[in-house]
Design a protein around this motif. Structure first.
Motif, short mmCIF file in Angstrom:
data_model
loop_
_atom_site.label_atom_id
_atom_site.label_comp_id
_atom_site.label_asym_id
_atom_site.label_seq_id
_atom_site.Cartn_x
_atom_site.Cartn_y
_atom_site.Cartn_z
N ILE A 131 16.07 2.11 -7.82
CA ILE A 131 15.80 2.67 -6.50
C ILE A 131 14.70 1.82 -5.85
N PRO A 132 14.53 1.92 -4.51
CA PRO A 132 13.61 1.01 -3.82
C PRO A 132 12.22 0.92 -4.43
N MET A 133 11.60 2.06 -4.81
CA MET A 133 10.23 2.03 -5.32
C MET A 133 10.12 1.12 -6.54
N TYR A 134 11.07 1.21 -7.45
CA TYR A 134 11.00 0.43 -8.68
C TYR A 134 11.52 -0.99 -8.49
N ILE A 135 12.42 -1.19 -7.54
CA ILE A 135 12.84 -2.55 -7.22
C ILE A 135 11.66 -3.34 -6.65
N PHE A 136 10.89 -2.70 -5.76
CA PHE A 136 9.69 -3.35 -5.24
C PHE A 136 8.68 -3.61 -6.35
N LEU A 137 8.58 -2.69 -7.29
CA LEU A 137 7.68 -2.87 -8.43
C LEU A 137 8.12 -4.06 -9.28
N ALA A 138 9.43 -4.22 -9.45
CA ALA A 138 9.95 -5.37 -10.21
C ALA A 138 9.61 -6.69 -9.49
N ILE A 139 9.76 -6.70 -8.17
CA ILE A 139 9.41 -7.91 -7.39
C ILE A 139 7.92 -8.20 -7.52
N ASP A 176 7.85 2.54 1.89
CA ASP A 176 8.82 3.30 1.12
C ASP A 176 8.28 4.70 0.81
N ARG A 177 7.02 4.79 0.38
CA ARG A 177 6.42 6.10 0.09
C ARG A 177 6.25 6.92 1.37
N ALA A 182 17.14 7.69 1.85
CA ALA A 182 18.26 6.92 1.28
C ALA A 182 18.98 6.12 2.35
N THR A 183 19.04 6.66 3.56
CA THR A 183 19.70 5.96 4.66
C THR A 183 18.87 4.78 5.15
N ILE A 184 17.56 5.01 5.32
CA ILE A 184 16.68 3.96 5.85
C ILE A 184 16.48 2.85 4.83
N SER A 208 18.10 1.39 2.48
CA SER A 208 19.37 1.02 1.86
C SER A 208 19.18 -0.24 1.01
N PRO A 209 20.11 -0.55 0.12
CA PRO A 209 20.00 -1.78 -0.69
C PRO A 209 19.87 -3.03 0.18
N GLN A 210 20.55 -3.03 1.33
CA GLN A 210 20.46 -4.19 2.23
C GLN A 210 19.04 -4.37 2.77
N LEU A 211 18.39 -3.24 3.17
CA LEU A 211 17.03 -3.33 3.70
C LEU A 211 16.06 -3.77 2.61
N VAL A 212 16.23 -3.25 1.41
CA VAL A 212 15.36 -3.64 0.30
C VAL A 212 15.48 -5.15 0.05
N THR A 213 16.72 -5.66 0.08
CA THR A 213 16.93 -7.10 -0.10
C THR A 213 16.27 -7.90 1.01
N TYR A 214 16.45 -7.45 2.26
CA TYR A 214 15.86 -8.15 3.39
C TYR A 214 14.33 -8.15 3.30
N LEU A 215 13.75 -7.01 2.88
CA LEU A 215 12.30 -6.94 2.77
C LEU A 215 11.78 -7.86 1.68
#
Length: 316
Positions: free
Chosen positions: A59-67, A123-124, A135-137, A139-146
């Motif tokens: 999910i976005p929070m942990y994907i950002f943590l991985a980055i 995200d928080r 979940a709408t805002i 999205s996987p695409q936005l997380v990738t773009y960020l």
């Protein structure tokens, strides 16, 4: 290497002093630095393994943590091996181009980390202040773009400062750098030419990245606190606040160390040089070392997985 009126023309090699004034004890200083590096590598790698192996954390929070973990590993690796080469093996020389490359990578990864902290704060903010649309805002695409956008923003904004050194500065008073890594102002101050443009560009980049990020991060957390304290149930307030506490700790230690180092370098003329250098080193080494510890302690999902890895023979 040509000289002109006592200046060095386009030096091919620079010499990093390490920590001026503490040369006799640098070998001992390298021990805790090396320990922090190893812990940072292990901690951040562990976070990456846990996030990759556990689908519920995709999910976005942990994907950002991985980055953030990847950025921390890269940042530490840019600085520690060369620094330990100076402290332990007395290898202070570095080619001019390699120095500029190290400078580019260090400042770009710093800017990337700041951008990821901003993305995590946003995200928080959405998750707590507008949970139905999260979940709408995000999205996987936005997380990738960020993620990609933060990296590109960092390299694009940092590169002009490096190019100005490479293209503008031809004569240097000395090739001795009173620092333990290739820091922007440490190199600029060596020049025997007008460096006002370089200084202004460096400040603009710092404020464009860190200034922009800290304003929006602060705004996000202010809005989060207002929303949390308006929740009717005490348990709900505690749960919402608890999801942010790790981010707040990481945010505070990153920016407080950064601003303390920044202002002591520019206004602390009475502070010994070795204090300036140590603060600069710690600013780069402490966040990658502390981030996995903070998230490991404060994030239940990661903490549970670490406990399972350490005390169970079963795979994750």
């Amino acid at each position: 290497m040509l000289t002109f009126n006592g200046s060095v023309f386009m030096p091919s090699v620079l010499t990093l002093v390490g920590i001026p004034g503490l040369e006799s004890v640098q070998c001992w200083i390298g021990i805790p630095f090396c320990a922090m590096y190893i812990i940072a590598l292990i901690g951040n790698s562990l976070i990456l393994v846990i996030i990759k192996s556990e689908k519920s954390l995709h999910i976005p929070m942990y994907i950002f943590l991985a980055i953030l973990a990847v950025t921390d590993i890269a940042l530490n690796t840019c600085i520690l091996p060369k620094m330990l080469g100076i402290f332990w093996f007395h290898i202070p020389q570095i080619s001019f181009d390699a120095c500029l490359l190290q400078m580019e990578l260090i400042h770009s990864f710093q800017a990337t980390e700041s951008g990821i902290l901003l993305a995590m704060a946003l995200d928080r903010y959405v998750a707590i202040c507008n949970p139905l649309r999260h979940a709408t805002i995000f999205s996987p695409q936005l997380v990738t773009y960020l993620g990609v956008g933060t990296l590109f923003r960092a390299f694009i904004l940092v590169s002009p400062s490096i190019l100005l050194i490479k293209c503008r500065l031809k004569y240097f008073r000395t090739t001795i750098v009173s620092h333990s890594y290739c820091e922007h102002m440490a190199i600029v101050k060596l020049a025997a030419e007008d460096v006002r443009i370089n200084k202004v560009c460096g400040l603009l980049v710092a404020f464009a990245i860190l200034g922009f990020d800290i304003v929006f991060i602060t705004f996000s957390y202010v809005r989060i606190f207002i929303t949390v304290f308006q929740l009717p149930q005490k348990e709900a307030r505690f749960k919402a606040f608890n999801t942010c506490i790790a981010h707040i700790c990481v945010f505070l230690q990153f920016y407080l160390l950064g601003f303390f180092s920044f202002f002591t370098h520019r206004f602390g003329t009475h502070i010994p040089t070795y204090v300036h250098i140590l603060l600069s080193d710690l600013y780069l080494l402490v966040p990658p070392f502390l981030n996995p510890i903070v998230y490991g302690v404060k994030t239940k999902q990661i903490r549970d997985k670490v406990v399972k890895m350490l005390f169970s023979n079963k795979p994750l």
